[in-house]
Design an enzyme around this catalytic site. Structure first.
Site, PDB file in Angstrom:
ATOM      1  N   GLY A   1       0.661  -1.222  -0.022  1.00 46.22           N
ATOM      2  CA  GLY A   1       0.116   0.108  -0.044  1.00 46.22           C
ATOM      3  C   GLY A   1       0.819   1.186  -0.123  1.00 46.22           C
ATOM      4  O   GLY A   1       2.033   1.239   0.094  1.00 46.22           O
ATOM      5  N   THR A   2       0.093   2.354   0.061  1.00 42.33           N
ATOM      6  CA  THR A   2       0.783   3.821   0.051  1.00 42.33           C
ATOM      7  C   THR A   2       1.730   3.885   1.085  1.00 42.33           C
ATOM      8  O   THR A   2       2.681   4.512   0.981  1.00 42.33           O
ATOM      9  CB  THR A   2      -0.482   4.589  -0.110  1.00 42.33           C
ATOM     10  OG1 THR A   2      -1.232   4.457  -1.253  1.00 42.33           O
ATOM     11  CG2 THR A   2       0.270   6.049  -0.399  1.00 42.33           C
ATOM     12  N   ILE A   3       1.453   3.575   2.096  1.00 45.85           N
ATOM     13  CA  ILE A   3       2.186   3.641   3.552  1.00 45.85           C
ATOM     14  C   ILE A   3       3.669   3.117   3.329  1.00 45.85           C
ATOM     15  O   ILE A   3       4.687   3.633   3.690  1.00 45.85           O
ATOM     16  CB  ILE A   3       1.465   3.161   4.623  1.00 45.85           C
ATOM     17  CG1 ILE A   3       2.396   3.526   5.897  1.00 45.85           C
ATOM     18  CG2 ILE A   3       1.406   1.525   4.492  1.00 45.85           C
ATOM     19  CD1 ILE A   3       1.429   3.369   7.221  1.00 45.85           C
TER      20      ILE A   3
END
Length: 161
Positions: free
Chosen positions: A9-11
């Site tokens: 994911g983006t994290i």
């Protein structure tokens, strides 16, 4: 002890590029924790690295297996925001009797102005104080698994009222 399960994911700096798949970065949850000089025991386990739009119920079942196998009663799951609420609901319905917090970021973890470190710190703090259940911790708020939805227009999580 906190068991951290990562899913991409983006994290973690994974950026979905239209028609070209996922671009990756050198960002890691371990790196964020090292910079924060944290003082608690934890383990990190990468379950998979996917944009959350590609996460399936088979992936969620794999996460559940990892949660059940863990001796930890406090589980942090890093997750893309697009389907985070779906994963929270999938796990929440199982009543696993552990404190489980899902966290992500809206701004790439590799960006200078990312919300990832704040969200990660907030989620870890919340995880240590919450009673057993499944939660989403994003941008200074806690949401219970059965009372949350993502507003795609504002790009924020909200309580279902």
């Amino acid at each position: 002890m906190i068991h951290i399960l990562t899913t991409g994911g983006t994290i973690e700096g994974l950026d979905y590029v239209d028609g070209k798949g996922i671009s990756q970065s050198n960002i890691s949850i371990q790196g964020f924790l090292d910079k924060a000089n944290i003082g608690f025991d934890y383990t990190i386990e990468s379950v998979f690295k996917k944009d959350s739009r590609a996460i399936t119920n088979n992936d969620r079942a794999q996460l559940v297996c990892k949660i059940k196998e863990s001796n930890a009663t406090k589980i942090l799951i890093t997750h893309g925001t697009f389907t985070m609420e779906d994963t929270a609901k999938y796990i929440g319905r199982l009543n696993l009797k552990k404190t489980i917090v899902l966290v992500g970021s809206f701004i790439l973890g590799s960006s200078e102005n990312t919300d990832a470190p704040f969200n990660l710190g907030y989620a870890i703090s919340s995880l240590q104080l919450l009673k057993p259940d499944v939660y989403i911790a994003m941008n200074g708020q806690i949401f219970l698994w059965n009372n949350v939805s993502k507003n795609l227009e504002t790009n924020k999580f909200e309580r279902n009222e």
